[in-house]
Design an enzyme around this catalytic site. Structure first.
Site, mmCIF file in Angstrom:
data_model
loop_
_atom_site.group_PDB
_atom_site.id
_atom_site.type_symbol
_atom_site.label_atom_id
_atom_site.label_comp_id
_atom_site.label_asym_id
_atom_site.label_seq_id
_atom_site.Cartn_x
_atom_site.Cartn_y
_atom_site.Cartn_z
ATOM 1 N N LYS A 148 0.846 -1.185 0.000
ATOM 2 C CA LYS A 148 0.000 0.000 0.000
ATOM 3 C C LYS A 148 0.890 1.247 0.000
ATOM 4 C CE LYS A 148 -0.167 1.754 4.526
ATOM 5 N NZ LYS A 148 -0.629 2.845 5.274
ATOM 6 N N HIS A 178 -0.625 -4.980 5.894
ATOM 7 C CA HIS A 178 0.084 -5.761 6.916
ATOM 8 C C HIS A 178 -0.730 -5.961 8.181
ATOM 9 C CE1 HIS A 178 1.295 -1.684 8.257
ATOM 10 N NE2 HIS A 178 1.283 -2.227 9.447
ATOM 11 N N LYS A 182 -1.308 -9.555 11.209
ATOM 12 C CA LYS A 182 -1.077 -9.553 12.649
ATOM 13 C C LYS A 182 -1.843 -10.712 13.299
ATOM 14 C CE LYS A 182 -0.137 -4.627 12.944
ATOM 15 N NZ LYS A 182 1.236 -4.688 13.448
ATOM 16 N N GLU A 216 -1.365 6.281 16.764
ATOM 17 C CA GLU A 216 0.086 6.319 16.606
ATOM 18 C C GLU A 216 0.643 7.395 17.526
ATOM 19 O OE1 GLU A 216 1.467 5.441 12.288
ATOM 20 O OE2 GLU A 216 -0.156 6.887 12.174
ATOM 21 N N ASP A 235 -4.103 7.049 4.496
ATOM 22 C CA ASP A 235 -3.008 6.263 5.055
ATOM 23 C C ASP A 235 -3.517 5.125 5.933
ATOM 24 O OD1 ASP A 235 -0.210 5.777 5.524
ATOM 25 O OD2 ASP A 235 -0.469 6.629 7.526
ATOM 26 N N HIS A 240 -6.259 -0.160 6.373
ATOM 27 C CA HIS A 240 -6.223 -0.928 7.620
ATOM 28 C C HIS A 240 -7.566 -0.932 8.355
ATOM 29 C CE1 HIS A 240 -2.039 -0.887 6.843
ATOM 30 N NE2 HIS A 240 -1.753 0.275 7.395
ATOM 31 N N LYS A 340 -2.207 10.580 14.407
ATOM 32 C CA LYS A 340 -0.794 10.650 14.773
ATOM 33 C C LYS A 340 -0.661 11.525 16.012
ATOM 34 C CE LYS A 340 1.578 9.745 10.471
ATOM 35 N NZ LYS A 340 2.204 8.550 11.043
#
Lengths: 490, 337
Positions: A148, A178, A182, A216, A235, A240, A340
């Protein structure tokens, strides 16, 4: 098997791919005959590439380097300098691969990992075709892994997917998210469909709402160039968080076949109620972090970060109220947020069950009981917990919420494999279950586009602010509190 | 037995590495022969001044407050924040993490302990706390210092649902009341005073002997209360309790020297002596005794509980104590006059 990593000298290879491959090697699960070939613009000798890989493994592997294991792993590493421009750009790579595969007795089965910027996806796969790197389907194995972001909007995603589809069949394409690699995310399926207690509760009859938080702690760091173009919605949410939503909300698949599971995930994405026009203002909050504190230390605001325009309107936080219009989830809001410079790095899904009636133990309006919450911790401290109300021992009826808590780390010991380990292994095995199919990627973009369009219309208008180190802006709190609920901090 | 630590695992850490180091400790604990369950009913933030004794082992880091005993009784993620007031502001300088295990081998449980030393400015303290508290469990703040000397800021209290303190530590009740004023007024957190628990036998005895406040028995009386040395805060809580219920009560006065022992409480020093018309009551560590002319004497025993028992009991209580809140408000009002 030969794994060819385009962008093999880059950050992703150093931080994730090479450490993951090393750990798979230590686990003894890589094919006995294997070559790993890094490809990049900057020339590097094989020995220099091994040193580059070793530094990455030393810093980022979940396990320390074992000298003997490293020597065997390093022997499989090579590096080829190549550019994707020009008619014969990959010719040197082809020649070198032929030599490596011949020397090692490899069959010519190849995996091409595109750890490169998305703008290079299309030119690279075209070069792969032009250089005859992709055999006909009945020939040797050729698979391509795409990182991505796949595009920055629906149109560019389609362009990339079309370019890939000209060269590879869909079953040969592995689009990595990803998060799906997990352990805890994979465990969502096991938890839901291998335990009789949970699945009967996962519906609008028992669930009040669902929250997904992907927080994050880091700021934009060295990725300002990318992030300025992307923002939190592209993002994190488009990929995700929507994939996590699909895992939580999907119907039981009738088999573990990859496409059956991917069909069910796609169904959820297709059932998301579109948010467009003025509905975006009411259901989506975007914000940007300002100066604040992280772990007691002063942290700059987003527009003070290196590489960020002082007038940037890129969102670093987004919160959404989402509806899934299907029989199972009708009327159950899903609250999604990511940002973030939030207080900690944590990804968590919490399923909030409906309250018990306000009688008996829940009769006092001033002291309502905690609802039952199933929390799935994706990172860090992978595991899940179920909160239940319990009587405190003693002569009075006093109720306290307690946890039934499961932690991967202390239950199974050791460290869980990194997502990239599992995903790389799946590509080697040809299992596409944990990868995004083209239709899912495009369905996610399709849902996100009206939000992006609305923001483009409004510019800075509606962009909220929050201090670094806090759980987002007041508007984000209001989004959920206006419904009588509140965010559960991880 | 609650309170007996079976084992302590700990390591020096840095604020950034605390989560990772805790994970390592849990893995180490998990490798032992005895299985250890993680126990966490709440976040317990312990504010304290830096340990005076020094030393870097876990016992030294948590010396001065019965942290282990409280953790045994109410297993929590314990976050000990040593805030160095008055030092030049700087980021967190030191940290340690540990796992305390309790209970017999067949039912062993472990509790996380995080110690952070910091001299950073107060607004940035919040960022430390937000990092380490778990959001899915209640959060309590245990203020182990004298609030009359160093009071928690309103901003710090936003991370917790409850502030546990001990007014017995107040060296100056007037200053303690001033420090409590914003907390009482804004109702940001549930207030839990460990000292208030000591008043329970007297409150129960008096309401039993005289009847509920709504009855006429309290209407026309004026209550007097005197206190032993070091028990001024307790006497003011009693004052606040009555004032909060609309009963006239004179301001507490110190007991005369040598007048502290009631005959029926022989061997046990009175903490408070109360006069309500011809009714007399005393509160001692053993409990409360009430004497009135027309009725037999009345006694209510004090619960036998340690400081750790009392703190743990407050942590388990999720409902606000409205009677204590009214008492504190009455005290605050009195000192603001």
């Amino acid at each position: 098997m030969t794994i060819v990593i385009f962008g093999g000298g880059g950050d992703l290879a150093r931080r994730k791919l090479l450490p993951a491959l090393y750990n798979l090697h230590v686990d003894g699960v890589l094919p006995p005959r294997l070559a790993i070939v890094g490809v990049g613009r900057r020339p590097m000798s094989d020995d220099e590439y091994r040193a580059f890989a070793k530094e990455g493994v030393e810093r980022f592997s979940r396990r320390p380097i074992d000298a003997r294991a490293w020597d065997a792993f390093a022997a499989a590493l090579s590096f080829v300098a190549a550019e994707v421009d020009g008619d014969r750009a990959l010719a040197p790579l082809g020649a070198r691969l032929d030599v490596i595969e011949h020397e090692r007795g490899l069959s010519g089965d190849r995996i091409y990992y595109l750890a490169i910027p998305p703008t290079l996806f299309a030119p690279t796969v075209k070069q792969l075709a032009r250089s005859r790197f992709v055999p006909p389907p009945e020939g040797t194995i050729a698979r391509v892994i795409v990182e991505k972001p796949i595009g920055r909007d629906l149109q560019s995603a389609r362009v990339i997917n079309d370019a890939i589809a000209e060269v590879f069949q869909e079953k040969q394409v592995y689009r990595i998210d990803h998060y799906l690699g997990k352990e805890t995310v994979q465990n969502i399926l096991v938890m839901r469909f291998a335990n009789s207690i949970f699945e009967p509760l996962f519906n609008q009859k028992y669930v009040d709402h669902v929250q997904i938080t992907v927080a994050e702690e880091e700021g934009v760091g060295t990725r300002a160039g990318y992030y300025e173009e992307a923002g939190a919605l592209r993002d994190m949410v488009q990929n995700h968080i929507l994939q996590l939503t699909a895992m939580v909300a999907m119907e039981p698949p009738h088999s573990l076949d990859a496409d059956v599971i991917r069909d069910e995930r796609l169904e959820v994405l297709k059932s998301l109620r579109p948010i467009a026009g003025a509905d975006v203002d009411a259901n989506v909050v975007r914000a940007q972090y300002g100066p604040g504190f992280i772990l007691g230390k002063a942290a700059p605001g987003y527009t003070q970060e290196s590489g960020v325009a002082p007038t940037s309107t890129t969102e670093t936080y987004v919160a959404l109220r989402v509806s899934i219009d299907n029989w199972r989830w009708a009327g159950v809001p899903f609250f999604l947020r990511t940002g973030k410079r939030l207080p900690k790095r944590a990804s968590e899904i919490s399923v909030h069950l409906k309250e018990v009636p306000p009688i008996l133990f829940n009769a006092d309006p001033g002291a309502r009981l905690d609802p039952t919450i199933l929390s799935i911790r994706i990172q860090p401290d992978e595991g899940f917990s179920l909160g239940i109300n319990s009587k405190v021992p003693g002569p009075h009826v006093q109720i306290y919420p307690v946890k039934m808590d499961f932690h991967y780390g202390s239950t199974f010991g050791g460290t869980s494999p990194e997502a990239y380990e599992r995903l790389l292994l799946d590509v080697i095995a040809g299992d596409t279950t944990l990868f995004m199919r083209r239709d899912a990627v495009e369905a996610a973009w399709q849902w996100v586009m009206p939000i992006l369009d609305r923001w483009a219309e409004r510019g800075r208008d509606g962009l909220a602010a929050y201090p670094a180190g806090e759980w987002g802006p007041a508007e984000g709190e209001a989004l959920i509190e206006s419904t009588g609920r509140r965010w559960l901090a991880p | 037995m609650a309170g007996a630590v079976a084992d302590r695992s700990w390591r020096a850490s840095t604020p950034e590495a605390i989560d990772a180091d805790l994970a390592v400790l849990w893995r180490d604990v998990g490798r032992g022969e005895t299985s250890v369950a993680r126990a966490v009913m709440s976040n317990l933030i312990v504010f304290r001044s830096p340990a005076s004794g020094g030393g870097d082992d876990m016992a030294a880091l948590i010396a001065g407050a019965p942290v282990e005993e409280v953790a045994a009784r109410h297993p929590s993620r314990v976050i000990v924040l040593e805030h160095c007031h008055g030092e030049a502001p700087r980021a967190p300088s030191a940290a340690a993490v540990g796992i305390l295990t309790f209970g017999p081998p067949a039912a062993r449980y472990g509790v996380e302990l995080i110690v952070v030393r910091s001299a950073c400015p107060e607004p940035s303290l919040l960022s430390i706390l937000r990092r380490f508290v778990r959001g899915d469990i209640p959060t309590s703040i245990w203020w182990t210092e004298d609030i009359s000397d160093a009071a928690p800021s309103g901003a710090l209290l936003t991370v917790g649902r409850q502030l546990v303190f001990d007014s017995r530590r107040w060296r100056d009740v007037r200053r303690g009341a001033a420090a409590m004023a914003p907390l009482v007024r804004h109702h940001r957190v549930d207030l839990a005073d460990v000292n208030w628990r000591r008043l329970a036998p007297l409150r129960r005895a008096l309401t039993h002997a005289r009847g509920p406040f709504q009855s006429g028995a309290w209407r026309s009386v004026e209550v007097g209360v005197s206190h032993a040395a070091e028990e001024a805060a307790l006497a003011w809580l009693f004052f606040g309790w009555l004032r909060g219920q609309g009963v006239r009560c004179a301001e507490p006065t110190p007991m005369p020297q040598g007048a502290a022992t009631a005959p029926e409480n022989e061997g046990s020093s009175a903490l408070l002596a109360v006069a309500i018309g011809d009714m007399h009551a005393t509160l001692s560590p053993r409990g409360a005794d009430v004497v009135c002319p027309e009725a037999p004497p009345l006694s209510v025993a004090a619960a036998v509980e340690s400081e750790a028992d009392a703190v743990a009991a407050e942590l388990r209580s999720l409902a606000p104590d409205r009677v204590l809140a009214a008492a504190l408000e009455a005290i605050v009002e009195r000192f603001e006059r």
